[in-house]
Write a protein that holds these residues in place. Structure first.
Motif, PDB file in Angstrom:
ATOM      1  N   PRO A 277       0.819  -1.228   0.000  1.00 39.37           N
ATOM      2  CA  PRO A 277       0.000   0.000   0.000  1.00 39.37           C
ATOM      3  C   PRO A 277       0.847   1.269   0.000  1.00 39.37           C
ATOM      4  O   PRO A 277       0.320   2.364  -0.118  1.00 39.37           O
ATOM      5  CB  PRO A 277      -0.789  -0.115   1.311  1.00 39.37           C
ATOM      6  N   TYR A 278       2.192   1.128   0.167  1.00 40.45           N
ATOM      7  CA  TYR A 278       3.069   2.285   0.251  1.00 40.45           C
ATOM      8  C   TYR A 278       4.137   2.243  -0.838  1.00 40.45           C
ATOM      9  O   TYR A 278       4.476   1.183  -1.358  1.00 40.45           O
ATOM     10  CB  TYR A 278       3.797   2.309   1.606  1.00 40.45           C
ATOM     11  N   GLU A 279       4.717   3.424  -1.125  1.00 38.84           N
ATOM     12  CA  GLU A 279       5.855   3.500  -2.041  1.00 38.84           C
ATOM     13  C   GLU A 279       7.115   3.016  -1.326  1.00 38.84           C
ATOM     14  O   GLU A 279       7.351   3.379  -0.174  1.00 38.84           O
ATOM     15  CB  GLU A 279       6.086   4.961  -2.476  1.00 38.84           C
ATOM     16  N   THR A 280       7.919   2.184  -1.993  1.00 36.30           N
ATOM     17  CA  THR A 280       9.192   1.757  -1.422  1.00 36.30           C
ATOM     18  C   THR A 280      10.226   1.686  -2.536  1.00 36.30           C
ATOM     19  O   THR A 280       9.904   1.317  -3.663  1.00 36.30           O
ATOM     20  CB  THR A 280       9.074   0.391  -0.706  1.00 36.30           C
ATOM     21  N   ASP A 281      11.471   2.094  -2.212  1.00 32.77           N
ATOM     22  CA  ASP A 281      12.479   2.140  -3.273  1.00 32.77           C
ATOM     23  C   ASP A 281      13.700   1.266  -2.983  1.00 32.77           C
ATOM     24  O   ASP A 281      14.720   1.377  -3.644  1.00 32.77           O
ATOM     25  CB  ASP A 281      12.924   3.582  -3.531  1.00 32.77           C
ATOM     26  N   GLY A 282      13.571   0.387  -1.983  1.00 37.01           N
ATOM     27  CA  GLY A 282      14.699  -0.493  -1.690  1.00 37.01           C
ATOM     28  C   GLY A 282      14.540  -1.213  -0.365  1.00 37.01           C
ATOM     29  O   GLY A 282      13.464  -1.209   0.242  1.00 37.01           O
ATOM     30  N   VAL A 283      15.639  -1.819   0.067  1.00 39.01           N
ATOM     31  CA  VAL A 283      15.682  -2.567   1.332  1.00 39.01           C
ATOM     32  C   VAL A 283      16.824  -2.012   2.173  1.00 39.01           C
ATOM     33  O   VAL A 283      17.902  -1.730   1.652  1.00 39.01           O
ATOM     34  CB  VAL A 283      15.918  -4.074   1.068  1.00 39.01           C
ATOM     35  N   VAL A 284      16.585  -1.831   3.471  1.00 39.56           N
ATOM     36  CA  VAL A 284      17.660  -1.433   4.381  1.00 39.56           C
ATOM     37  C   VAL A 284      18.114  -2.684   5.131  1.00 39.56           C
ATOM     38  O   VAL A 284      17.300  -3.380   5.742  1.00 39.56           O
ATOM     39  CB  VAL A 284      17.201  -0.351   5.374  1.00 39.56           C
ATOM     40  N   VAL A 285      19.407  -2.972   5.047  1.00 36.01           N
ATOM     41  CA  VAL A 285      19.992  -4.138   5.721  1.00 36.01           C
ATOM     42  C   VAL A 285      20.804  -3.622   6.905  1.00 36.01           C
ATOM     43  O   VAL A 285      21.658  -2.746   6.754  1.00 36.01           O
ATOM     44  CB  VAL A 285      20.917  -4.928   4.765  1.00 36.01           C
ATOM     45  N   LYS A 286      20.508  -4.154   8.112  1.00 31.61           N
ATOM     46  CA  LYS A 286      21.192  -3.687   9.322  1.00 31.61           C
ATOM     47  C   LYS A 286      21.810  -4.871  10.068  1.00 31.61           C
ATOM     48  O   LYS A 286      21.239  -5.970  10.077  1.00 31.61           O
ATOM     49  CB  LYS A 286      20.199  -2.991  10.268  1.00 31.61           C
ATOM     50  N   VAL A 287      22.942  -4.634  10.696  1.00 34.00           N
ATOM     51  CA  VAL A 287      23.506  -5.628  11.622  1.00 34.00           C
ATOM     52  C   VAL A 287      22.546  -5.712  12.801  1.00 34.00           C
ATOM     53  O   VAL A 287      22.136  -4.689  13.365  1.00 34.00           O
ATOM     54  CB  VAL A 287      24.913  -5.188  12.079  1.00 34.00           C
ATOM     55  N   ASN A 288      22.163  -6.919  13.192  1.00 33.14           N
ATOM     56  CA  ASN A 288      21.113  -7.084  14.187  1.00 33.14           C
ATOM     57  C   ASN A 288      21.554  -6.709  15.601  1.00 33.14           C
ATOM     58  O   ASN A 288      20.845  -6.021  16.329  1.00 33.14           O
ATOM     59  CB  ASN A 288      20.612  -8.537  14.158  1.00 33.14           C
ATOM     60  N   SER A 289      22.743  -7.125  16.012  1.00 35.48           N
ATOM     61  CA  SER A 289      23.206  -6.900  17.382  1.00 35.48           C
ATOM     62  C   SER A 289      23.507  -5.433  17.646  1.00 35.48           C
ATOM     63  O   SER A 289      24.286  -4.811  16.922  1.00 35.48           O
ATOM     64  CB  SER A 289      24.467  -7.738  17.650  1.00 35.48           C
ATOM     65  N   ILE A 290      22.905  -4.865  18.701  1.00 34.47           N
ATOM     66  CA  ILE A 290      23.173  -3.468  19.069  1.00 34.47           C
ATOM     67  C   ILE A 290      24.631  -3.310  19.511  1.00 34.47           C
ATOM     68  O   ILE A 290      25.278  -2.316  19.197  1.00 34.47           O
ATOM     69  CB  ILE A 290      22.229  -2.998  20.203  1.00 34.47           C
ATOM     70  N   ALA A 291      25.167  -4.327  20.211  1.00 36.63           N
ATOM     71  CA  ALA A 291      26.575  -4.283  20.640  1.00 36.63           C
ATOM     72  C   ALA A 291      27.492  -4.223  19.417  1.00 36.63           C
ATOM     73  O   ALA A 291      28.471  -3.469  19.392  1.00 36.63           O
ATOM     74  CB  ALA A 291      26.910  -5.494  21.498  1.00 36.63           C
ATOM     75  N   HIS A 292      27.170  -5.007  18.393  1.00 38.87           N
ATOM     76  CA  HIS A 292      27.958  -4.978  17.159  1.00 38.87           C
ATOM     77  C   HIS A 292      27.820  -3.622  16.459  1.00 38.87           C
ATOM     78  O   HIS A 292      28.796  -3.097  15.906  1.00 38.87           O
ATOM     79  CB  HIS A 292      27.511  -6.090  16.210  1.00 38.87           C
ATOM     80  N   GLN A 293      26.607  -3.049  16.480  1.00 39.44           N
ATOM     81  CA  GLN A 293      26.397  -1.731  15.881  1.00 39.44           C
ATOM     82  C   GLN A 293      27.293  -0.691  16.550  1.00 39.44           C
ATOM     83  O   GLN A 293      27.942   0.123  15.893  1.00 39.44           O
ATOM     84  CB  GLN A 293      24.930  -1.302  16.008  1.00 39.44           C
ATOM     85  N   GLU A 294      27.331  -0.728  17.891  1.00 42.47           N
ATOM     86  CA  GLU A 294      28.158   0.225  18.623  1.00 42.47           C
ATOM     87  C   GLU A 294      29.635   0.020  18.315  1.00 42.47           C
ATOM     88  O   GLU A 294      30.409   0.979  18.207  1.00 42.47           O
ATOM     89  CB  GLU A 294      27.904   0.088  20.129  1.00 42.47           C
ATOM     90  N   GLU A 295      30.034  -1.246  18.175  1.00 47.68           N
ATOM     91  CA  GLU A 295      31.420  -1.569  17.852  1.00 47.68           C
ATOM     92  C   GLU A 295      31.799  -1.030  16.467  1.00 47.68           C
ATOM     93  O   GLU A 295      32.887  -0.505  16.259  1.00 47.68           O
ATOM     94  CB  GLU A 295      31.578  -3.088  17.862  1.00 47.68           C
ATOM     95  N   LEU A 296      30.882  -1.127  15.523  1.00 48.75           N
ATOM     96  CA  LEU A 296      31.153  -0.702  14.151  1.00 48.75           C
ATOM     97  C   LEU A 296      31.151   0.812  14.008  1.00 48.75           C
ATOM     98  O   LEU A 296      31.935   1.372  13.253  1.00 48.75           O
ATOM     99  CB  LEU A 296      30.118  -1.320  13.199  1.00 48.75           C
TER     100      LEU A 296
END
Length: 665
Positions: A277-296
Motif C-alpha cells: 500500500p506504500y511507495e518503497t524504493d529499496g531494502v535497508v539491511v542492518k547488523v542485528n546486534s546493538i553491541a555490534h552496531q556500537e562496535e562498528l
C-alpha cells in the motif's frame, strides 16, 4: 472522580483503543459513524469542562492549532544518512568490511523495506509523545509536534515496558490509496493534482493549520529506536518492542543469517513491492546486534552497520534540448542537460546532471539526441546513455564551454581534476553569492530569516559583497526591498546577530575553505583552537594533524595567503563572530593523549562508547575502528569480541579497562 471527569476518561480510553485497532492493527471493531459520534460526544464534554484538558486526548487528532513558525531543534542523537548499494557484490563487500572490524563472529542481519517518505524523530518521555522533529540536516530539524499529533498511527501515550526516555525514528508516508483519493478530490475541485506521495507527505508536515494535516491520511512507519538504557539488545527485538508499545511497525522485517537470505528478501520485494500500500524504493539491511552496531560505529555521514540496497532505478527516454553551464561557489562548472519534460518516478523531470566534460565526451552526448534518463540513488536525475538509432544526420559533437557563462573569464582545468573552474574568485557573481549562501546554511552559521533568494537580492542591490557585510546590515536598508516587510527585516537582522553565538568549528566550516568540510573543520579547530593560530600554520604543520592531507593543507595555506580572505576574517572577528574555541570548552581539552590511537570495544559501566570516544578526541587522541600495529591501546568493556582480544594480544597492544583509561586522564 466526579461523573463528568469519569465519563471523559472512559471515552478517551475507549476512543484510544478503537483508534489503535483501526490505524495500527487495521482491524476496526466499530463503524466509522459510531467512532465519529463518540468523538463528537468527547469534544462536547471537553468544551464544557476545560479543567480536564489533556494534550494527549484523542480529540487532538482532529487538529485546531496554528503554527506560524516551526522552531529549529537540535537532535539528541544525530540522524545519519545511509550508504547505498546496487548489487550483491557490493553487499558482500560491505559484509567483509564488517567482519574485518568485528573479527571472527557470527553476524545476523535484519532486512526492512525502505519506505519513501519524510524521515521523522519522535521523542517519548515517560510514555508520552513529547516532541516530533523532522530530519532536517541530520543534526537539527523543525519541530512539527502539533502536526504529527494528528497522525492516527502515532501513539500519544504508550503501553507496556517502554524506557523512560527514547527517540524513535520513522517515515511519515502517504499510502497510495489515500494519495489517489486526495488527488481525485483536488481534480474535482478544479485544482492541480499533487505530483507524488513523498513530496506531499513532506509538505503536509509544514502546513500551518494542523486541522488541514488531520484531513490527510498520513501514516508513520517506525524503523529504529535510539537512547540510553534501552531494554533490548538487537534491532529485531527493538522492532518487536516498539510494536508492543503501540507503534505501527511494518511486519515484513526479516531476520537473516547470510547474504543469500538477504538477497532472497531483496529479490522477493523487488518483484512484489508494487502490491504494497506504500511507495518503497529499496531494502535497508542492518547488523542485528546493538553491541555490534556500537562496535562498528559511524563514518562522517553514515552508520557502518547499515546499508540501503536500492531497487533498479526507473528509466525513461526524452529529448536533450540544450546544455547550460552552472557556476558553483568554488568556481566549479557543472554542465546541465535541459530536457523535454518527462515523468520519471512520480516527478516531472526537466533537467539532468551531465557532471563534466569527460562524461559528455564518454557518452558522446549531443543537443537534439534522444537520451535515457535515470533517477537512482541520486536526487538529481542523470543521463545514462544515448539512443544512437534516433540521432539526426546533421548532429554535431558537443564543444565544452571555454569561458565562464556568468563573467566571461577563461576557464581553467587543474591537472588530475575532472571539472573546469572559473578562476575569477572575487568577481564572478555566482561564486560570491554561493559563498554567502554556504556561510548562512544550517550546518554553518544557521542564520534564520535569510535564504538563498534573499542573498541574491541583497547582492543585486549592492548591500553585500561578501559574508562579512551581513553584519553591517540595518533594518532600514532591508525593508524597502522587494518581498521584504518590517517583520522580515527584523528577523533577518536578529538572525545575523544570533549567529555570533555559533562555535568556532562551525564558523571555520562556514568560511568555505576548499576541501574543509564539517569533519575537517572540527579537526582543525581542535588542533589549533583559534583562527589566528590556524592562519600562521605552515603546510608542514598542517599535515601532522590527524587526517589532514596535503590537498587540504595546501587549500588552507592558500586561503590565508590571500589578503582579501584575511581582511574578511578580521572583520568577522571585530563584529563578534567566534574565532576561537570558548575558554570553558578548552578547559575540558588537553594534549595528554596526543599521538596515541585508541580502539574502543565492548559495553561500559560509567561512560557510553560515544562519551569515551569524545574524551579521547578532546584530549588529543585518535579513535580507530579496527586494531592494527598503529593502535596504542584497546579500551575494553564487557562483551569485547574474542577475535579483537586475540588480535590485540598477538600484536602486543595493551588492553585497558574504562577505569584505567580515566586514570590516564
Amino acid at each position: 472522580m466526579n461523573p463528568a471527569q469519569k465519563q471523559i476518561e472512559e471515552l478517551r480510553a475507549e476512543l484510544t483503543k478503537h483508534n489503535y485497532n483501526y490505524y495500527v492493527l487495521d482491524n476496526p471493531t466499530i463503524s466509522d459513524y459510531e467512532f465519529d459520534m463518540k468523538l463528537k460526544e468527547l469534544q462536547q464534554l471537553e468544551a464544557k469542562h476545560p479543567e480536564y484538558y489533556d494534550a494527549l486526548s484523542p480529540t487532538v487528532r482532529v487538529g485546531g492549532m496554528i503554527t506560524k513558525n516551526f522552531e529549529t531543534v537540535v537532535h539528541d542523537y544525530r540522524m545519519y544518512s545511509l550508504d547505498n548499494s546496487y548489487s550483491r557484490e557490493e553487499l558482500e563487500e560491505w559484509e567483509k568490511r564488517i567482519l574485518r572490524i568485528l573479527g571472527d563472529v557470527k553476524v545476523e542481519f535484519v532486512c526492512e523495506l525502505k519506505y519513501d517518505g519524510a524521515s521523522m524523530s519522535l521523542t517519548y518521555e515517560n510514555g508520552e509523545l513529547a516532541r516530533a522533529v523532522t530530519r532536517g540536516d541530520g543534526f537539527q530539524g523543525d519541530d512539527v509536534t502539533n502536526n504529527v499529533r494528528t497522525i492516527r498511527s502515532v501513539p500519544l501515550r504508550l503501553k507496556g515496558d517502554y524506557p523512560e526516555k527514547f527517540d524513535i525514528r520513522g517515515e511519515i508516508i502517504l499510502p497510495r490509496d489515500g494519495f489517489a483519493k486526495m488527488n481525485q478530490e483536488r481534480v474535482e475541485a478544479g485544482e492541480d493534482p499533487y505530483m507524488n506521495p513523498r513530496n506531499t507527505a513532506s509538505g503536509s508536515l509544514k502546513l500551518q493549520d494542523n486541522s488541514e494535516v488531520a484531513k490527510r491520511p498520513l501514516d508513520c512507519l517506525p524503523y529504529s529506536i535510539v537512547g540510553d538504557n534501552l531494554n533490548f539488545s538487537t534491532q529485531f527485538e527493538g522492532l518487536e518492542k516498539a510494536r508492543d508499545w503501540g507503534f505501527k511497525v511494518p511486519s515484513v522485517a526479516r531476520l537473516c543469517q547470510s547474504t543469500q537470505e538477504v538477497m532472497d528478501f531483496v529479490n522477493y520485494w523487488d518483484v512484489h513491492r508494487h502490491e504494497l500500500p506504500y511507495e518503497t524504493d529499496g531494502v535497508v539491511v542492518k547488523v542485528n546486534s546493538i553491541a555490534h552496531q556500537e562496535e562498528l560505529g559511524y563514518t562522517a555521514k553514515a552508520p557502518r552497520w547499515a546499508m540501503a540496497y536500492k531497487f533498479k532505478a526507473e528509466q525513461v527516454s526524452t529529448t536533450l534540448n540544450s546544455i547550460s553551464y552552472q557556476v558553483g561557489r568554488t568556481g566549479a562548472i557543472t554542465p546541465v542537460a535541459n530536457l523535454e519534460p518527462v515523468l520519471l518516478a512520480g516527478t516531472t523531470v526537466k533537467r539532468a546532471s551531465l557532471h563534466n566534460a569527460d562524461q559528455i565526451g564518454k557518452l558522446d552526448i549531443r543537443v537534439g539526441d534522444t537520451v535515457f534518463v535515470e533517477k537512482g540513488g541520486e536526487i538529481i536525475p542523470k543521463i545514462i546513455r544515448v539512443d544512437f538509432t534516433q540521432r539526426k544526420p546533421d548532429s554535431t559533437p558537443t564543444s565544452y564551454v571555454t569561458h565562464c557563462p556568468e563573467c566571461d573569464t577563461e576557464l581553467i582545468r587543474r591537472e588530475g581534476e575532472a571539472q573546469h573552474y572559473c578562476p575569477n574568485y572575487y568577481g564572478c557573481p555566482p561564486q560570491i553569492t554561493g559563498r554567502i549562501q554556504h556561510f548562512i546554511s544550517r550546518k554553518a552559521m544557521d542564520i534564520e530569516g535569510l535564504g538563498g533568494e534573499t542573498v541574491e537580492l541583497l547582492y543585486k542591490e549592492g548591500l553585500i559583497e561578501n559574508y562579512a557585510d551581513l553584519y553591517l546590515l540595518k533594518k532600514e536598508q532591508i525593508v524597502p526591498l522587494e518581498r521584504m516587510a518590517e517583520k522580515s527585516a527584523e528577523n533577518l537582522v536578529a538572525g545575523v546577530e544570533k549567529s555570533k553565538e555559533i562555535p568556532f568549528e562551525r564558523v571555520l566550516y562556514a568560511l568555505g575553505i576548499r576541501f574543509v568540510g564539517e569533519t575537517v573543520a572540527k579537526k582543525l579547530a581542535r588542533a589549533y583552537t583559534s583562527v589566528e593560530a590556524l592562519k600562521d600554520a605552515t603546510l608542514e604543520d598542517l599535515v601532522t594533524v590527524d587526517e589532514i592531507g596535503v590537498k587540504i593543507a595546501e587549500s588552507v595555506v592558500e586561503f590565508f595567503r590571500n589578503e582579501n580572505n584575511v581582511d574578511i576574517v578580521e572583520r568577522l572577528r571585530s563584529y563578534g563572530v567566534q574565532m576561537e574555541i570558548a575558554p570553558e570548552k578548552l578547559q575540558n581539552q588537553s594534549d595528554k593523549l596526543k599521538g596515541l590511537t585508541f580502539v574502543v570495544s565492548g559495553v561500559f559501566e560509567t561512560l557510553s562508547r560515544n562519551d569515551l570516544k569524545k574524551h579521547i578526541e578532546d584530549n588529543g587522541g585518535k579513535v580507530a575502528s579496527s586494531i592494527s600495529s598503529k593502535t596504542s591501546y584497546v579500551v575494553a568493556g564487557d562483551n569485547m569480541g574474542p577475535s579483537k582480544r586475540d588480535k590485540a594480544e598477538k600484536l602486543n597492544i595493551p588492553i585497558i579497562s574504562e577505569h584505567e583509561f580515566l586514570e590516564m586522564l
